[in-house]
Design a protein around this motif. Structure first.
Motif, mmCIF file in Angstrom:
data_model
loop_
_atom_site.group_PDB
_atom_site.id
_atom_site.type_symbol
_atom_site.label_atom_id
_atom_site.label_comp_id
_atom_site.label_asym_id
_atom_site.label_seq_id
_atom_site.Cartn_x
_atom_site.Cartn_y
_atom_site.Cartn_z
ATOM 1 N N ALA A 190 42.180 11.966 14.884
ATOM 2 C CA ALA A 190 41.092 11.636 13.965
ATOM 3 C C ALA A 190 40.027 10.776 14.627
ATOM 4 N N LYS A 191 40.393 10.055 15.695
ATOM 5 C CA LYS A 191 39.415 9.194 16.351
ATOM 6 C C LYS A 191 38.291 9.982 16.995
ATOM 7 N N LYS A 192 38.513 11.261 17.260
ATOM 8 C CA LYS A 192 37.479 12.064 17.910
ATOM 9 C C LYS A 192 36.581 12.772 16.905
ATOM 10 N N CYS A 193 36.836 12.581 15.634
ATOM 11 C CA CYS A 193 35.963 13.159 14.620
ATOM 12 C C CYS A 193 34.728 12.267 14.421
ATOM 13 N N ARG A 194 33.667 12.887 14.001
ATOM 14 C CA ARG A 194 32.430 12.157 13.726
ATOM 15 C C ARG A 194 31.854 12.648 12.390
ATOM 16 N N ALA A 195 31.221 11.736 11.690
ATOM 17 C CA ALA A 195 30.581 12.069 10.423
ATOM 18 C C ALA A 195 29.112 11.688 10.494
ATOM 19 N N TYR A 196 28.263 12.550 9.977
ATOM 20 C CA TYR A 196 26.834 12.325 9.998
ATOM 21 C C TYR A 196 26.257 12.673 8.629
ATOM 22 N N GLY A 197 25.122 12.131 8.327
ATOM 23 C CA GLY A 197 24.400 12.545 7.142
ATOM 24 C C GLY A 197 24.019 11.402 6.232
ATOM 25 N N THR A 210 34.668 17.988 13.938
ATOM 26 C CA THR A 210 36.036 17.749 14.421
ATOM 27 C C THR A 210 36.240 18.312 15.819
ATOM 28 N N LYS A 211 35.161 18.447 16.576
ATOM 29 C CA LYS A 211 35.290 18.998 17.917
ATOM 30 C C LYS A 211 36.186 18.097 18.777
ATOM 31 N N ASP A 212 37.091 18.731 19.525
ATOM 32 C CA ASP A 212 38.034 18.048 20.429
ATOM 33 C C ASP A 212 39.045 17.187 19.681
ATOM 34 N N ALA A 213 39.105 17.302 18.359
ATOM 35 C CA ALA A 213 40.065 16.505 17.586
ATOM 36 C C ALA A 213 41.359 17.243 17.326
ATOM 37 N N GLY A 214 41.501 18.462 17.830
ATOM 38 C CA GLY A 214 42.714 19.212 17.597
ATOM 39 C C GLY A 214 42.703 19.853 16.215
ATOM 40 N N MET A 238 41.012 18.393 7.176
ATOM 41 C CA MET A 238 39.945 17.435 6.886
ATOM 42 C C MET A 238 39.858 17.259 5.369
ATOM 43 N N LYS A 239 39.832 16.027 4.935
ATOM 44 C CA LYS A 239 39.744 15.720 3.513
ATOM 45 C C LYS A 239 38.675 14.662 3.301
ATOM 46 N N ALA A 240 37.828 14.899 2.334
ATOM 47 C CA ALA A 240 36.762 13.948 2.001
ATOM 48 C C ALA A 240 36.825 13.674 0.506
ATOM 49 N N THR A 241 36.894 12.399 0.158
ATOM 50 C CA THR A 241 36.909 11.988 -1.243
ATOM 51 C C THR A 241 35.871 10.902 -1.453
ATOM 52 N N VAL A 242 35.363 10.832 -2.681
ATOM 53 C CA VAL A 242 34.339 9.839 -3.039
ATOM 54 C C VAL A 242 34.793 9.163 -4.327
ATOM 55 N N THR A 243 34.827 7.854 -4.314
ATOM 56 C CA THR A 243 35.173 7.091 -5.519
ATOM 57 C C THR A 243 33.975 6.257 -5.941
ATOM 58 N N TYR A 269 41.282 12.991 8.687
ATOM 59 C CA TYR A 269 41.561 14.221 9.445
ATOM 60 C C TYR A 269 42.998 14.142 9.926
ATOM 61 N N GLY A 270 43.771 15.126 9.536
ATOM 62 C CA GLY A 270 45.188 15.086 9.877
ATOM 63 C C GLY A 270 45.897 13.912 9.228
ATOM 64 N N GLY A 271 45.392 13.472 8.063
ATOM 65 C CA GLY A 271 46.018 12.363 7.355
ATOM 66 C C GLY A 271 45.551 10.994 7.800
ATOM 67 N N ALA A 272 44.724 10.894 8.848
ATOM 68 C CA ALA A 272 44.260 9.596 9.353
ATOM 69 C C ALA A 272 42.755 9.478 9.149
ATOM 70 N N HIS A 273 42.302 8.235 8.897
ATOM 71 C CA HIS A 273 40.875 7.999 8.700
ATOM 72 C C HIS A 273 40.133 8.224 10.011
ATOM 73 N N ILE A 274 38.968 8.840 9.929
ATOM 74 C CA ILE A 274 38.115 8.993 11.097
ATOM 75 C C ILE A 274 37.412 7.668 11.348
ATOM 76 N N PRO A 275 36.785 7.496 12.510
ATOM 77 C CA PRO A 275 36.105 6.225 12.780
ATOM 78 C C PRO A 275 35.102 5.865 11.688
ATOM 79 N N LYS A 276 35.097 4.577 11.334
ATOM 80 C CA LYS A 276 34.209 3.969 10.348
ATOM 81 C C LYS A 276 34.560 4.315 8.907
ATOM 82 N N SER A 277 35.535 5.226 8.689
ATOM 83 C CA SER A 277 35.965 5.505 7.324
ATOM 84 C C SER A 277 36.907 4.413 6.856
ATOM 85 N N PRO A 278 36.827 3.976 5.566
ATOM 86 C CA PRO A 278 35.930 4.472 4.510
ATOM 87 C C PRO A 278 34.508 3.945 4.656
#
Length: 2003
Positions: free
Chosen positions: A501-508, A528-532, A536-541, A578-587
């Motif tokens: 998940a550390k190799k994932c990036r979020a933009y926008g 999720t390039k190079d993240a295996g 991917m799960k995205a939720t908003v509260t 991603y894969g059950g782990a938070h990506i960088p800077k999430s939440p």
């Protein structure tokens, strides 16, 4: 200046400032690598913001370490620094340091810098040298930072130098390059760690540079590894003496290895040791050299030798099989390994010993046992036996046969295995004999021991092997049985990377902290390039913790597009995993602002993207809206902003990004984002193009000149700019897009065209490669168009009378039409352009002149301003110059002859002279072809000549001066030739009496002549003629007598070829019932015109149904290719000579494939008819004439060329005949079919032969296409008759290879036979000409023969009662069937198990045994018992607490106070239940503990004893104490508290409520130990405190008094009181003192001497009327207290005392006293001067648990104090003087028989001594209970209810039940608190933020009675507050101070509630303080004072009914 801070803001009155950034380590190309800690860019940014805080505790350690490191190098040039922050400011020390490190001289600099400018110059020289000469990339640091003493950046610079010169640059002696292993160069941290791990022994694993070094043993091992023998006894050091261990090792390293102590020993053992400081110190070791004369001790210790392997195990070895084991000698020193193997006869046997030469110094040993029996293996090292030697393996009989083993499973598949994901495979050795399975897995680096493999026997010769791969790449899995490899071993397994998940990036925009508004579509994307591979799960509260819908769309394999629409204002949280782990800077925290309308608009390419090195431009227009406008750019780099005010309410903004990535462009109005802001722009790296060299020109971008509704264009020239995408956009003043057409001219230019639609401003934006070109955007103002309707056209050229070849003209008047250009188009009647000229009369009129050359209608089109005028086009009729009506056509009465030229003449004398080339002619031949006539002059006009190639009508169309004349029709005839006359038909050869016989005469090619026909025979025959009007005729004659007839056919009195013909006329035979059908006639039986069909005939209609295609993966596919020669076809056509090679084109070809493929097929011709060179057939059904086939059927085939062939006819014998033939010419064939020489009805048949084939005519049938059985051959037939030429393809796909055999029947059919070996669905594909035949692919289900003995079962032989059990039933090899499982318990009760399918013949049977003892399990497969059924299994009790094993230092005496300790609980043999740990200190208070579940049935329990004395550790399993529980642990003091010093404002006698106070404890000289503290209020409540270890020998204690009053402070060190540690402070505020003084002045009456007593009592589901109470005073008086309903499920019992002394409170529920009643309390006057005592230990206690109370002697004067405890047993007493006039007393009652609940059994017994009773709980736990005789004479029992439900009481006399036994007692929910009914919810249980209040809700109103406890464990203390609500719920808030993972434990009635413990990720920024949190359970005060409110949790049982 080298770099500016990242970020820049400017604007019209708005702006912002971004903080300074830190030094980032980059390579020469400027790419940001993983930093020295292995962190990514995002993680680096997050951590550095927190770690570089000004008060970070590591900064001092790091500063000291870096200072020492610098001084070690500076001492070479006689320099020294004391403070990094100031001593580098002039640059001289820094220059000296760099010169020492680089061994180079720096450029000229100021030797005596006195001014700031000189200091800046010196530092700049250093930074320039590092960047340009040493190629060290420095980011975000300049000379001013060092001169100004920016400590954070100076530390970053020094760390960069350490990385480069001390870690990265050197190549160490023992360094192992690992670049090829990790896919890139190792980071400095990885390089150093790899070297250390290679040096240290395996029993001391090192994975980090911090905590692994805290006990001092690791540094000792490293010293000994670098200099063997220098510190050989490191392993014997006690980890508890960490400081002495580290100091001794580091002193040796400094003295004999020359390694200076850059870090101090006490800093190394600190749990918070700085990682960079440790790396700096440890980086000296790789190059360390032992000094001569160092005291090296030889070390050879055989006790450290480790032996392992199957060869020395007690079992598992076999005769003649290799027995292998290994000997590791790494820690044993130098020596040789000797192995002696002795067999059962005492003889020595050979053992091969091979040295592996690895880091563990391993020897591989192998011997081959020769006989069965007990062996002895002796292992010696350096002449001494190693531990456990000799080994005694038992050698079993001859080993099994490895070739009989089979292995399968995902762990052996070539692909599909992932890194860090467990996988498995099974080895089936059922038929292999004796032996064990051994697996050796070799990783991509060739290591055999890197990936351990677990091999578990499953029984019945099957083994399960499990492993977890740790790195990607090709692994080799070697499987051995009995020492030999099994078939197909080794297996190659390619391991793929797992998800990261550390190799994932979020933009926008959707994840930006601000800018999003309600109603916006907040979008973002996740890459999720190079993240295996992972999910991917995205939720908003939202603000109310409710989850918002979030759209997630997968755009491609590595990108997800997400979006949500917020509808509420407030903070939102976006969680991306991603894969059950938070990506960088999430939440991601997102604050949603309210919806807002604004007239401000922004547009331009800079809002969407750009390119590094070029400006990103956009426009902002305010449209009249007022306010302060500002801009801010946030992104990966500095972005300088330029803004130009256009003075018209708009501005052009330009910013300069320097690093690629996503930038947020904020456009602010009054410091608030406008709608749609921020705009997200993606900045690309520089490319090979230059947008500044793009030019745009043309009218379309000029300010004026554009016309509304008229296209305008311009050109973009990119010739000099390089390759890049071009984008052109046009918007109008309303910001609506205008369509633009772009055409690539192919020469580097682009033509752009658009059409403005409104007379308002338009903006044209042109960007190249995402960057605006020069001068873009362009603003243009289109105008209204011209008016073509005002154009006038007049003159003779557009009027009547225009003559051919006469010049004429007309005028176009544009005076009233406005501006515009005129365009003219003039065409003649042939649509050819007519030349004309235009003269501009310079007055708005134009003259057009032209000369028409042809007569007819001419069109004149007039356009004005690119639009046609209304009257256009104008049609002008041009009149001819001659009269064509006077022209005559001559020569039309002749008949042309084929092959001779023909001619007609045009007489034009009367029409006058004609111009040249005025005559033309076109001739249409009979076949439709055209030819032009040849024109020649004649004396009276012109001749038209043409050729006559064929007979028939010729149409001649003459034309004069383009005027057509009437067409002329001439008929051409053939030359006369009787030899070309043809006659054919059955009448020429045969006939039937009294029946017409006919034939055809064809004269079409013979010319015009007379035809004559005569018939000669035994009788006169009438002759009829029928003209077919096509040059042929049908002749019919009617013979009346049988015999031979001659038929004469003459043409022009000459016999035609074949004449005379001889016909045989036979007697009359009724052949009307005969009919023909079949594919050879291109018709079915239903195609007969008379609709007749024999009742016995079969039809050829087939229902071909196609099966849908499958995508199932099949294990194998088989194919077959068959070729058929021409011999079989030759037989079909009799004597016709055929070429066999020509027939070999029809073949069967199959492609061998293992998976279904789709290919492009050739086109298959399916024209109606029969196919060329393809055998076909038809049937002649003569059963209406003959039933036995006595008649003769003949068939003649006439080809298009006239060739006759006699077709073979097969007599079926039942009146039907099969006629076969094969056409070999294209075209129409004729089939003459006769029965007894009489044509059958419909004969002759005409069949068209065409090339091609038709797969739909292929038939496939047979049992093999319906079903089959395994290992049994089955067949089916394929028939290709009549299908044409094509290849036949067959493929069988299924679970196994199915071998095929093909047999060609030589008749257009073939029989296929195949043999399936495994069951399942097989797909049989049959293709003809590469297309599926009807019904293909066929789906065939193959079944196994049922064999229940092949069912495999996996289940445990030991089970637990009331625990669900599973039985795995594998029937894959047994054939199709359904299992059944029945379980019979010890009472012969039979019950079926619940069975569910896992698919593919595998089932799982589930059941739950309810009783203990031996159970029988019957298993059947489709009602057939399987092998070894029934099975006997032993069911043990649900749990057995006596089998729980507790061990560890934490339950033994001698534990040091204030230091953490632990113990281990092993429940693996004790069943399944909940583990409860309760630890109490000497005062009886609960000590927090942490239970870690090891997931293997064992638990590690950690706790910290703070006080000296006796601790009680209660270990309960399933609520029952385990053996030896409770454990009594004596905690000893540690350290010297007398050397501690207390100071700080927190010890002041008077403190203020609500303010935080600090107490500092100095422990520098106190030795090992920790500070503990307790602050208690006068109400007996403990205050929450923070204890902070400052890492410098001092501790800070923080507390905040919340209420006025006195607080007692007790501070200890190592469990002992420290001087000045017992304090009392008074907290107050103004209101408290006012109320206190007022009370003192007004309370003078006598009653005020006693404070009122207030008890609070929960009543649960009862009513207040059920509660009554009485108070008994010391004088015996009875008072009635006041009872009040609190309306919250409790009542308050209030009483105003009037006497001094011991009072008793009786509380009754429905007239019965409640448990614990009467309650005793002591009433005393304030300041009585007497000794008083209070506490729970004065009224009640629990056996084997401490009981406490306190004695107060403050006002009693001097005297002796005596305490005695009397009771049923001796009680140990401990008294503790608190030094404040109070004494705490603790006593332990050893044993006491008592009762908590008494129940009447409603039976009477005289002698209860003969009775014995037990009680069984609902869970099956049976235990003895106490019998007693009640006052009413009934028998009663006494027990403690622990479960809800029915309890059974068994009462025995002499082993037999008494009357009515067993008795049933029901315990309801009101008696037992049920944690499962507690509901918890809230955002605070899912996520939180540091330094913010997070909350959740707990609802216990439906859970019964019980205590609620809360605890939070994590990186920091979290203040907990509980707020009771009126609805029976509780709002819990907590406030952590550091981010990280926190564990929230919520218990009710001492059991975890559902979901507890909860794991919460806390984000945000931490405070940087290291804290120790002391958690306090919220509960009632244990000490009650007169006047204080007391809450008692009293259980009031409901009426327990006895059944």
């Amino acid at each position: 200046m080298y770099n500016q801070p990242n970020g820049y803001s400017t604007g019209f009155g708005g702006g912002g400032v971004l903080p300074e950034n830190q030094v980032i380590y980059q390579n020469e190309q400027g790419e940001l690598l993983e930093d020295e800690f292995g962190r990514t860019e995002e993680e680096f940014d997050e951590d550095m913001q927190r770690e570089l805080a000004d008060d970070a505790p590591w900064k001092k350690i790091q500063q000291n370490t870096f200072t020492r490191w610098a001084n070690e190098h500076l001492k070479l040039v006689n320099r020294h620094i004391d403070d990094l922050q100031t001593d580098f400011s002039d640059g001289l020390n820094l220059i000296a340091l760099i010169e020492v490190l680089s061994q180079k001289k720096l450029p000229k600099h100021n030797r005596r810098p006195n001014f700031r400018s000189q200091k800046l110059e010196n530092v700049s020289v250093v930074l320039d040298f590092l960047e340009n000469t040493e190629r060290i990339r420095l980011v975000n640091i300049d000379a001013t930072h060092i001169v100004d003493g920016k400590l954070k950046l100076i530390l970053g610079l020094i760390w960069t130098l350490i990385l480069h010169y001390s870690i990265s640059l050197p190549m160490w002696e023992f360094e192992v390059p690992d670049g090829q292993n990790q896919g890139r160069d190792a980071t400095p941290k990885q390089k150093l760690m790899s070297w250390i791990q290679g040096k240290l022994p395996p029993e001391l694993p090192i994975t980090n540079f911090t905590s692994d070094w805290n006990d001092g043993r690791a540094i000792g091992a490293l010293v000994d590894a670098c200099a063997p023998g220098l510190y050989p006894d490191w392993a014997d050091r006690d980890p508890r003496n960490a400081l002495s261990n580290a100091k001794e090792a580091m002193d040796l390293a400094e003295q004999f290895l020359g390694i200076p102590q850059l870090i101090q020993p006490h800093e190394m053992i600190d749990p918070k040791v700085d990682e960079q400081s440790m790396m700096t110190y440890l980086s000296q070791y790789p190059n360390a050299k032992l000094k001569p004369g160092s005291p090296v001790k030889p070390k050879t210790n055989s006790a450290r030798v480790r032996c392992y392997g199957k060869g020395i195990e007690p079992t598992g070895n076999h005769v003649d099989a290799p027995a292998k084991f290994h000997v590791e000698t790494f820690a044993a020193g130098k020596g040789n390994v000797e192995v002696i193997v002795i067999n059962p006869k005492g003889q020595k046997e050979r053992c091969d010993v091979e040295f592996r030469n690895d880091k563990n110094q391993t020897y591989d040993c192998t011997y081959y046992p020769t006989m069965e029996g007990q062996y002895k293996v002796i292992v010696k090292f350096a002449g001494q036996e190693v531990p456990r030697s000799p080994f005694s393996p038992y050698i079993e009989g001859k080993s099994g046969d490895a070739s009989q083993c089979r292995a399968h499973g995902p762990g052996l598949e070539p692909s599909g295995v992932m890194v860090d994901k467990p996988t498995w495979f099974e080895v089936d050795a059922t038929n292999a004999g004796n032996g064990l399975v051994e697996v050796i897995l070799i990783d991509p680096r060739g290591r055999q021991d890197a990936v351990p493999v677990s091999v578990k026997p499953l029984g019945n010769g099957r083994f399960r092997c499990e492993y977890v791969a740790r790195e990607p790449g090709l692994h080799s899995v070697n499987v051995f049985f009995a020492g030999k490899p099994i078939p197909q071993s080794p297996y190659g397994v390619n391991v793929s990377p797992s998800s990261d998940a550390k190799k994932c990036r979020a933009y926008g925009r959707g994840i930006q902290p601000k800018g999003v508004r309600t109603g916006d579509v907040a979008e973002f994307r996740v890459v999720t390039k190079d993240a295996g591979e992972g999910a991917m799960k995205a939720t908003v509260t939202g603000p109310d913790n409710n989850e918002l819908p979030c759209r997630v769309t997968k755009a491609n394999n590595t990108t997800y597009e997400c979006g949500y629409v917020p509808n509420r204002v407030g903070p939102h949280t976006v969680n991306i995993t991603y894969g059950g782990a938070h990506i960088p800077k999430s939440p991601f925290p997102v604050y949603v602002a309210p919806y807002k309308e604004s007239r401000i608009r922004a547009y331009g390419p800079g809002l969407e993207g750009g390119v590094v090195g070029f400006p990103a431009d956009f426009m902002v227009e305010t449209n009249g809206e007022t306010g302060s406008l500002g801009f801010s750019i946030e992104g990966p780099s500095q972005a300088r902003i330029e803004c130009h005010d256009n003075g018209d309410g708009s501005a052009k903004v330009r910013y300069w990004p320097t690093i690629p990535g996503e930038y947020a462009v904020h456009i602010l109005c009054n410091d608030e984002d406008i709608p749609n802001s921020p705009f997200m722009a993606w900045i690309e790296p520089p490319g090979n193009f230059d947008p500044t060299k793009v030019r745009a020109f043309g009218p379309g971008i000029e300010p004026t000149g554009q016309i509304i509704g008229k296209p305008t264009d311009f050109t973009v020239d990119t010739n000099s700019a390089g390759e890049a995408p071009l984008r052109v956009q046009v918007i109008d003043q309303e910001y609506q897009p205008v369509d633009v057409q772009i055409r690539n001219n192919g020469n580097g230019t682009y033509a752009c065209k658009y059409t403005p639609t409104q007379p308002i401003r338009h903006v044209v934006m042109v960007d190249y490669g995402g960057v605006a070109i020069p001068n873009s955007p362009y603003k243009v103002w289109p105008t209204e168009p011209s008016n073509p309707s005002k154009v006038r056209v007049y003159g003779p050229g557009v009027e009547r009378g225009v003559k051919m070849n006469n010049p004429t003209h007309f005028t176009v008047d544009c005076k009233q039409a406005g501006p515009g250009d005129i365009s003219i188009a003039l065409t003649d009647t042939r649509n050819q352009d007519v030349p004309f000229s235009i003269d501009d009369n310079q007055d708005g009129t134009f003259t057009i002149a032209y000369t028409p050359k042809l007569p007819g209608i001419h069109c004149i089109s007039v356009l004005f301003g690119d639009s046609e005028i209304p009257i256009s086009p104008i049609k002008v009729n041009v009149e001819p110059s001659i009269d064509v009506s006077k022209i005559r056509v001559e020569g039309v009465d002749t008949m042309p002859i084929v092959g001779q030229p023909a001619q007609i003449t045009l007489n034009t004398q009367a029409a006058g002279p004609l111009p040249p080339n005025a005559v033309r002619g076109r001739i249409t031949n009979p076949s439709g072809n055209f030819q032009d006539a040849i024109i020649t002059p004649a004396h009276n006009g012109y001749n038209l000549r043409f050729n006559v190639p064929e007979p028939g009508q010729y149409i001649v169309e003459p034309e004069v001066c383009s005027l057509p004349l009437s067409p002329v029709i001439l008929t051409a005839v053939e030359p006369l030739d009787p030899s070309k006359v043809r006659a054919f038909g059955p009448g020429l050869s045969q006939g039937t009496v009294n029946k017409p016989a006919d034939f055809i005469v064809d004269t079409r090619n013979a010319g015009n002549g007379q035809l004559g026909v005569t018939v000669e025979g035994p009788s006169e025959s009438k002759i009829d003629y029928e003209d077919n009007n096509d040059g042929s005729c049908r002749v019919t004659y009617h013979p009346t007598v049988a015999g031979n007839y001659n038929i004469n056919i003459l043409y022009e009195r000459k016999h035609i070829p074949g004449s005379p013909f001889h016909a045989v006329v036979r007697p009359d035979l009724d052949t009307r019932g005969i009919f023909c059908y079949g594919p050879g006639l291109d018709k079915k039986v239903d195609d007969n015109t008379d609709g007749r069909r024999s009742r016995n005939s079969s039809t050829t209609d087939y229902d071909y149904r196609r099966s849908s295609s499958h995508t199932d993966e099949r294990k194998s596919a088989i194919s077959k290719e068959i070729s058929s020669g021409g011999s079989a076809l030759s037989a079909l056509i009799g004597h016709t000579p055929l070429d066999p090679l020509a027939l070999s084109k029809s073949s069967i070809s199959v492609t061998d494939t293992h998976e279904r493929t789709t290919s492009t097929s050739k086109a298959v011709k399916t024209s109606k008819g029969v196919f060329l060179e393809s055998p076909t057939e038809f049937t002649v059904d003569a059963r209406a004439v003959t039933g036995s086939g006595t008649g003769k059927v003949e068939c003649l085939l006439t080809s298009p060329s006239g060739r006759l062939v006699r077709c073979p006819v097969k007599n079926i014998g039942d009146g039907t005949y099969l006629v076969q033939y094969a056409p070999y010419e294209i075209g129409m064939h004729q089939l003459d079919v006769t029965y007894e020489n009489i044509p059958v009805p419909g004969s002759p048949f005409r069949v068209n032969a065409v090339p091609g084939c038709d797969p739909l005519r292929v038939r496939a049938y047979g049992p093999g296409l319906e079903s089959a059985m395994t290992n049994e051959p089955t067949t089916f037939t394929i028939e290709t008759k009549g299908a044409g030429q094509g290849s036949l393809g067959l493929a069988i796909e299924g679970p196994s290879e199915a071998k095929m055999i093909c047999r060609d029947n030589q008749d257009g059919t073939c029989v296929m036979e195949y043999l399936p070996t495994k069951s399942g669905q097989y797909d049989i594909s049959i293709k003809f000409a590469e297309q599926h035949v009807p019904g293909s692919p066929f789906h065939v289900n193959v079944h196994d023969r049922l064999d229940s003995n092949k069912v495999n079962v996996k289940m445990s032989q030991t089970m637990r009662a009331n625990v669900q059990q599973e039985i795995l039933i594998d029937g894959q090899a047994a054939g199709p069937g359904i299992p059944s499982v029945d379980i019979t318990d010890i009472h012969d009760r039979r019950k079926p198990a619940n069975i569910r399918s896992r698919g593919e013949g595998i089932y799982v049977a589930e059941f739950t045994p309810t009783s203990e003892g031996l159970h029988r399990v019957d298993i059947a497969w489709s009602d057939h018992p399987i092998a070894k059924s029934p099975f006997n299994v032993q069911v043990f009790p649900h749990f057995e607490p006596h089998k729980v094993i507790v061990d560890g230092p934490g339950i033994r005496s001698g534990v040091p106070a204030s230091l953490p300790t632990n113990f281990r609980v092993d429940t693996r043999d004790a069943g399944f239940e909940h583990l409860d740990i309760l630890i109490k200190n000497p005062e009886g208070l609960i000590v927090p503990n942490k239970i870690i579940d090891n997931k293997d049935g064992t638990y590690n329990v950690h706790y910290r004893p703070e006080d000296v004395g006796r601790y009680t550790v209660n270990v309960n399993y399933g609520g029952i104490p385990v053996n030896n529980s409770p454990f009594i642990v004596k905690v000893d003091p540690i350290g010297d508290p007398s050397k501690c010093h207390v100071s700080g404002p927190g010890i002041s006698p008077h403190v203020q409520v609500g303010e935080e106070y600090t107490i500092t404890v100095d422990t520098h000289e106190a030795g090992p130990g920790a500070v503990t503290c307790r602050i208690r209020s006068t109400h007996g409540n403990d205050l929450d405190i923070d204890i902070v270890d400052n890492q410098d020998g001092t501790f800070n204690i923080f507390y905040t008094p919340h209420n006025p009053g006195n607080y007692t402070i007790k501070i200890k060190f190592g469990g002992q009181d420290i001087p000045g540690g017992d304090l009392m402070v008074t907290a107050g505020d103004d209101k408290y003192y006012r109320d206190h003084i007022q009370e003192t002045h007004t309370s003078k009456h006598v009653a005020s001497q006693y404070r009122p007593v207030d008890f609070r009592l929960p009543v649960g589901g009862g009513h207040m009327s059920d509660i009554t109470a009485l108070v008994r005073t010391p004088t015996g008086k009875i008072h009635t207290p006041l009872i009040e309903d609190n309306l919250d499920g409790t009542v308050s019992i209030k009483y105003q005392p009037s006497e001094i002394g011991l009072h008793e409170l009786d509380v009754f529920y429905q007239g019965q006293p409640i448990a614990g009643s009467p309650f005793k309390f002591h009433v005393d006057q304030v300041q009585t001067g007497y000794v008083t005592a209070y506490g729970p230990g004065l009224s009640h206690g629990v056996c084997n648990e401490p009981c406490h109370f306190r004695i107060v002697t403050k006002d009693a004067g001097s005297g002796g104090l005596a305490v005695a405890v009397e009771g049923p047993s001796k009680a140990e007493i401990q008294c503790k003087d608190n030094k404040d006039g109070t004494c705490d007393v603790t006593y332990w009652p050893v044993f006491m028989v008592g009762s908590q609940s008494e129940f009447s059994l409603r039976v009477t017994e005289t002698d209860i001594n003969e009775l014995h009773a037990t009680i069984r709980s609902p869970s099956g736990i049976e235990e003895p209970c106490l019998l007693k005789k009640l006052t009413n004479g009934s028998l009663g029992i006494s027990f403690i209810p622990k479960e809800m439900g029915d309890h059974l009481v068994n009462v025995y006399r002499d082993g037999r039940h008494i009357k009515n036994s067993p008795f049933r007692i029901h315990v309801g929910s009101s008696e037992i608190g049920d944690a499962s009914k507690v509901r918890v919810f809230g955002r605070g249980l899912q996520e939180g933020y540091a330094n913010q209040t997070n909350d959740f809700t707990v609802i216990t109103r439906d859970a019964g009675y019980g205590g609620l406890s809360l605890s939070i464990e994590g990186p920091s203390k979290a203040d907990i507050e509980c707020h009771d609500n009126e609805d029976g719920s509780c709002l819990v808030t907590y406030k952590p101070t550091e981010p990280g993972i926190y564990i929230i434990n919520i218990k009710f009635a001492d059991k975890h509630v559902t979901g507890s413990p909860f794991t919460v990720k806390v984000g945000g920024q931490g405070s940087g303080r290291l804290k120790e949190s002391i958690m306090r359970d919220r509960k009632a005060a244990e000490i009650t004072h007169i006047g204080s409110q007391c809450e008692l949790s009293l259980k009031i049982p409901e009426c327990l009914n006895c059944v």
